[in-house]
Motif scaffolding. Structure first.
Motif, PDB file in Angstrom:
ATOM      1  N   LEU A  14      25.326  -4.966 -45.410  1.00 54.84           N
ATOM      2  CA  LEU A  14      26.457  -5.896 -45.372  1.00 54.84           C
ATOM      3  C   LEU A  14      26.158  -7.174 -46.154  1.00 54.84           C
ATOM      4  CD1 LEU A  14      29.230  -6.780 -44.309  1.00 54.84           C
ATOM      5  CD2 LEU A  14      28.109  -7.488 -42.180  1.00 54.84           C
ATOM      6  N   ASP A  48      11.040 -15.287 -42.195  1.00 54.79           N
ATOM      7  CA  ASP A  48      11.118 -14.459 -40.990  1.00 54.79           C
ATOM      8  C   ASP A  48      11.948 -15.239 -39.981  1.00 54.79           C
ATOM      9  OD1 ASP A  48      10.823 -13.018 -38.702  1.00 54.79           O
ATOM     10  OD2 ASP A  48       8.650 -12.769 -38.875  1.00 54.79           O
ATOM     11  N   CYS A  72      18.884  -8.547 -38.977  1.00 49.73           N
ATOM     12  CA  CYS A  72      18.366  -8.003 -37.722  1.00 49.73           C
ATOM     13  C   CYS A  72      19.349  -6.993 -37.127  1.00 49.73           C
ATOM     14  CB  CYS A  72      18.021  -9.096 -36.723  1.00 49.73           C
ATOM     15  SG  CYS A  72      16.847 -10.297 -37.400  1.00 49.73           S
ATOM     16  N   GLN A  75      17.909  -1.085 -37.676  1.00 46.81           N
ATOM     17  CA  GLN A  75      16.956  -0.503 -38.627  1.00 46.81           C
ATOM     18  C   GLN A  75      15.612  -1.220 -38.471  1.00 46.81           C
ATOM     19  OE1 GLN A  75      17.974   2.054 -40.722  1.00 46.81           O
ATOM     20  NE2 GLN A  75      19.866   1.863 -39.572  1.00 46.81           N
ATOM     21  N   LEU A 103      26.967 -11.677 -36.523  1.00 43.49           N
ATOM     22  CA  LEU A 103      27.428 -10.280 -36.541  1.00 43.49           C
ATOM     23  C   LEU A 103      26.926  -9.531 -35.321  1.00 43.49           C
ATOM     24  CD1 LEU A 103      29.126  -8.625 -38.575  1.00 43.49           C
ATOM     25  CD2 LEU A 103      28.447 -10.872 -39.375  1.00 43.49           C
ATOM     26  N   THR A 105      28.176  -5.958 -32.594  1.00 39.05           N
ATOM     27  CA  THR A 105      28.494  -4.539 -32.750  1.00 39.05           C
ATOM     28  C   THR A 105      29.337  -4.010 -31.596  1.00 39.05           C
ATOM     29  OG1 THR A 105      27.459  -2.355 -32.751  1.00 39.05           O
ATOM     30  CG2 THR A 105      26.241  -4.063 -31.666  1.00 39.05           C
TER      31      THR A 105
HETATM   32  N1  LIG Z   1      25.716  -0.944 -40.521  1.00 38.36           N
HETATM   33  C1  LIG Z   1      26.595  -0.710 -39.547  1.00 38.36           C
HETATM   34  O1  LIG Z   1      27.237   0.355 -39.492  1.00 38.36           O
HETATM   35  C2  LIG Z   1      26.825  -1.770 -38.475  1.00 38.36           C
HETATM   36  C3  LIG Z   1      27.741  -1.491 -37.449  1.00 38.36           C
HETATM   37  C4  LIG Z   1      28.013  -2.477 -36.487  1.00 38.36           C
HETATM   38  C5  LIG Z   1      27.360  -3.700 -36.551  1.00 38.36           C
HETATM   39  N2  LIG Z   1      26.448  -3.936 -37.543  1.00 38.36           N
HETATM   40  C6  LIG Z   1      25.779  -5.240 -37.564  1.00 38.36           C
HETATM   41  O2  LIG Z   1      26.018  -5.827 -38.836  1.00 38.36           O
HETATM   42  C7  LIG Z   1      24.868  -6.563 -39.267  1.00 38.36           C
HETATM   43  C8  LIG Z   1      24.464  -6.066 -40.642  1.00 38.36           C
HETATM   44  O3  LIG Z   1      24.119  -4.682 -40.576  1.00 38.36           O
HETATM   45  P1  LIG Z   1      23.487  -3.948 -41.834  1.00 38.36           P
HETATM   46  O4  LIG Z   1      23.747  -2.503 -41.686  1.00 38.36           O
HETATM   47  O5  LIG Z   1      23.867  -4.663 -43.069  1.00 38.36           O
HETATM   48  O6  LIG Z   1      21.931  -4.182 -41.547  1.00 38.36           O
HETATM   49  P2  LIG Z   1      20.705  -3.787 -42.490  1.00 38.36           P
HETATM   50  O7  LIG Z   1      21.156  -3.124 -43.735  1.00 38.36           O
HETATM   51  O8  LIG Z   1      19.706  -3.075 -41.632  1.00 38.36           O
HETATM   52  O9  LIG Z   1      20.128  -5.218 -42.903  1.00 38.36           O
HETATM   53  C9  LIG Z   1      19.491  -6.029 -41.970  1.00 38.36           C
HETATM   54  C10 LIG Z   1      18.663  -7.028 -42.729  1.00 38.36           C
HETATM   55  O10 LIG Z   1      17.964  -7.864 -41.775  1.00 38.36           O
HETATM   56  C11 LIG Z   1      16.706  -8.180 -42.332  1.00 38.36           C
HETATM   57  N3  LIG Z   1      15.769  -8.578 -41.286  1.00 38.36           N
HETATM   58  C12 LIG Z   1      15.260  -7.799 -40.303  1.00 38.36           C
HETATM   59  N4  LIG Z   1      14.395  -8.505 -39.557  1.00 38.36           N
HETATM   60  C13 LIG Z   1      14.371  -9.753 -40.083  1.00 38.36           C
HETATM   61  C14 LIG Z   1      13.658 -10.944 -39.769  1.00 38.36           C
HETATM   62  N5  LIG Z   1      12.806 -10.997 -38.736  1.00 38.36           N
HETATM   63  N6  LIG Z   1      13.846 -12.041 -40.532  1.00 38.36           N
HETATM   64  C15 LIG Z   1      14.722 -11.995 -41.589  1.00 38.36           C
HETATM   65  N7  LIG Z   1      15.427 -10.914 -41.935  1.00 38.36           N
HETATM   66  C16 LIG Z   1      15.243  -9.796 -41.188  1.00 38.36           C
HETATM   67  C17 LIG Z   1      16.283  -6.901 -43.018  1.00 38.36           C
HETATM   68  O11 LIG Z   1      15.310  -7.201 -43.969  1.00 38.36           O
HETATM   69  P3  LIG Z   1      14.065  -6.186 -44.232  1.00 38.36           P
HETATM   70  O12 LIG Z   1      14.670  -4.830 -44.418  1.00 38.36           O
HETATM   71  O13 LIG Z   1      13.451  -6.757 -45.473  1.00 38.36           O
HETATM   72  O14 LIG Z   1      13.179  -6.268 -43.033  1.00 38.36           O
HETATM   73  C18 LIG Z   1      17.600  -6.395 -43.617  1.00 38.36           C
HETATM   74  O15 LIG Z   1      17.767  -6.860 -44.935  1.00 38.36           O
HETATM   75  C19 LIG Z   1      23.806  -6.388 -38.185  1.00 38.36           C
HETATM   76  O16 LIG Z   1      23.845  -7.502 -37.340  1.00 38.36           O
HETATM   77  C20 LIG Z   1      24.260  -5.137 -37.437  1.00 38.36           C
HETATM   78  O17 LIG Z   1      23.822  -5.179 -36.097  1.00 38.36           O
HETATM   79  C21 LIG Z   1      26.178  -3.009 -38.510  1.00 38.36           C
END
Ligand SMILES: NC(=O)c1ccc[n+]([C@@H]2O[C@H](COP(=O)([O-])OP(=O)(O)OC[C@H]3O[C@@H](n4cnc5c(N)ncnc54)[C@H](OP(=O)(O)O)[C@@H]3O)[C@@H](O)[C@H]2O)c1
Length: 284
Positions: A14, A48, A72, A75, A103, A105
């Motif tokens: 996202l 972080d 966060c 994943q 964000l 869920t």
């Molecule tokens: N994807 C979906 O279908 C979905 C559905 C409902 C809600 N959401 C919510 O929408 C949001 C975005 O989802 P997404 O799918 O885009 O997630 P994503 O692709 O997994 O991206 C999450 C990002 O958070 C970073 N991150 C993790 N731990 C961290 C830390 N300690 N400090 C700084 N950065 C950190 C990761 O970096 P690294 O990889 O470098 O660690 C990654 O770039 C989340 O809050 C998720 O819960 C997503």
């Protein structure tokens, strides 16, 4: 002068889409462990978000007017980062008068009393839903002006997202893959959600807001539609399944009622077929 927007999770699914579409802002993204290909006019800061000092230094340097906190997710497996990062950002944003969009869920619900409005109380049934509920509670307590956006499954139509890649791999490898017919969500196109969030970044809408797609789809229908988008059809190893027969504990119906967002936002929340039409218009 353009407003300064900080997007956490700048290498995430996202976050990347928001940053690509944030041309009206001075946009800054955070990076954690994953490198990112450059996005025109976007700068990145490595940090972080679980570390209080990192968060303070980040905000001292960036001085954003708005934060969209996408970092966060489930994943990577570090669920404790979810409430930690949310709490640290929420309190710092409140102290510094920064608009904060968090964000969350649909997984904070148990899936038994859909459709869910913002008035429904969270009742998570698995560790990820519990961590996101804890994060919501912290954001609400520490930053009453924040907007908590609950969204559903995100999909991409220009290149296969994580789920669709898994399905295409299963077709290629002939490995068994079951898609549940009894698991319902309100999937939303990631670009559509990014636009809704960028609009939200210009508005003060404190409290909780559901932003999902307008149609409830089961995982089979969604999965088949998405592989077809990329020229595949289901092979015999891609099968219909049910949560019940799988023995897994999963919320069956997480359909979100997004009518509050529909009233408050000018960005239309698009169905899968409307999203496809929009892609065809820009990429015939
Ligand atoms: N994807 C979906 O279908 C979905 C559905 C409902 C809600 N959401 C919510 O929408 C949001 C975005 O989802 P997404 O799918 O885009 O997630 P994503 O692709 O997994 O991206 C999450 C990002 O958070 C970073 N991150 C993790 N731990 C961290 C830390 N300690 N400090 C700084 N950065 C950190 C990761 O970096 P690294 O990889 O470098 O660690 C990654 O770039 C989340 O809050 C998720 O819960 C997503």
């Amino acid at each position: 002068m353009r407003s300064r927007l900080l997007v956490t999770g700048g290498a995430g699914f996202l976050g990347t889409h928001i940053l690509h579409r944030a041309q009206n802002y001075t946009a800054i993204g955070t990076l954690h462990s994953t490198a990112v290909t450059a996005i025109p006019d976007v700068t990145f800061h490595v940090c972080d978000l679980q570390e209080p000092q990192h968060v303070k230094i980040l905000l001292d340097r960036v001085r954003p007017e708005t934060i969209i906190h996408t970092a966060c997710s489930e994943q990577g497996g570090n669920l404790s980062a979810i409430p930690k990062a949310a709490g640290l950002l929420a309190i710092q944003a409140a102290k510094r008068n920064i608009r904060f969009i968090h964000l969350s869920t649909d997984q904070i619900f148990d899936g038994n009393t859909a459709p869910y409005t913002e008035a429904n109380a969270p009742c998570p049934i698995h560790p990820y839903g519990k961590a996101k509920t804890e994060a919501e509670d912290l954001v609400r307590a520490l930053n009453p002006g924040a907007t908590i956006v609950r969204t559903s499954l995100l999909y991409d139509l220009r290149k296969p997202d994580r789920q669709t890649t898994r399905l295409i791999d299963a077709i290629t490898n002939q490995s068994l893959c079951k898609l549940f017919e009894d698991e319902w969500r309100s999937p939303i196109w990631v670009e559509n959600l990014a636009d809704a969030l960028l609009e939200l970044a210009t508005k003060d809408i404190p409290g909780t807001l559901h932003i999902g797609g307008p149609n409830s789809l089961n995982r089979w229908d969604l999965g088949v539609n998405l592989i077809q988008q990329f020229g595949y059809t289901p092979t015999p190893n891609i099968q219909k399944g049910t949560i019940e027969r799988s023995g897994l504990v999963r919320p069956p119906n997480l359909t979100l009622d997004s009518s509050r967002a529909t009233k408050l936002l000018q960005t239309s929340l698009l169905s899968l077929s409307q999203s496809r039409k929009s892609v065809l218009k820009t990429n015939p």
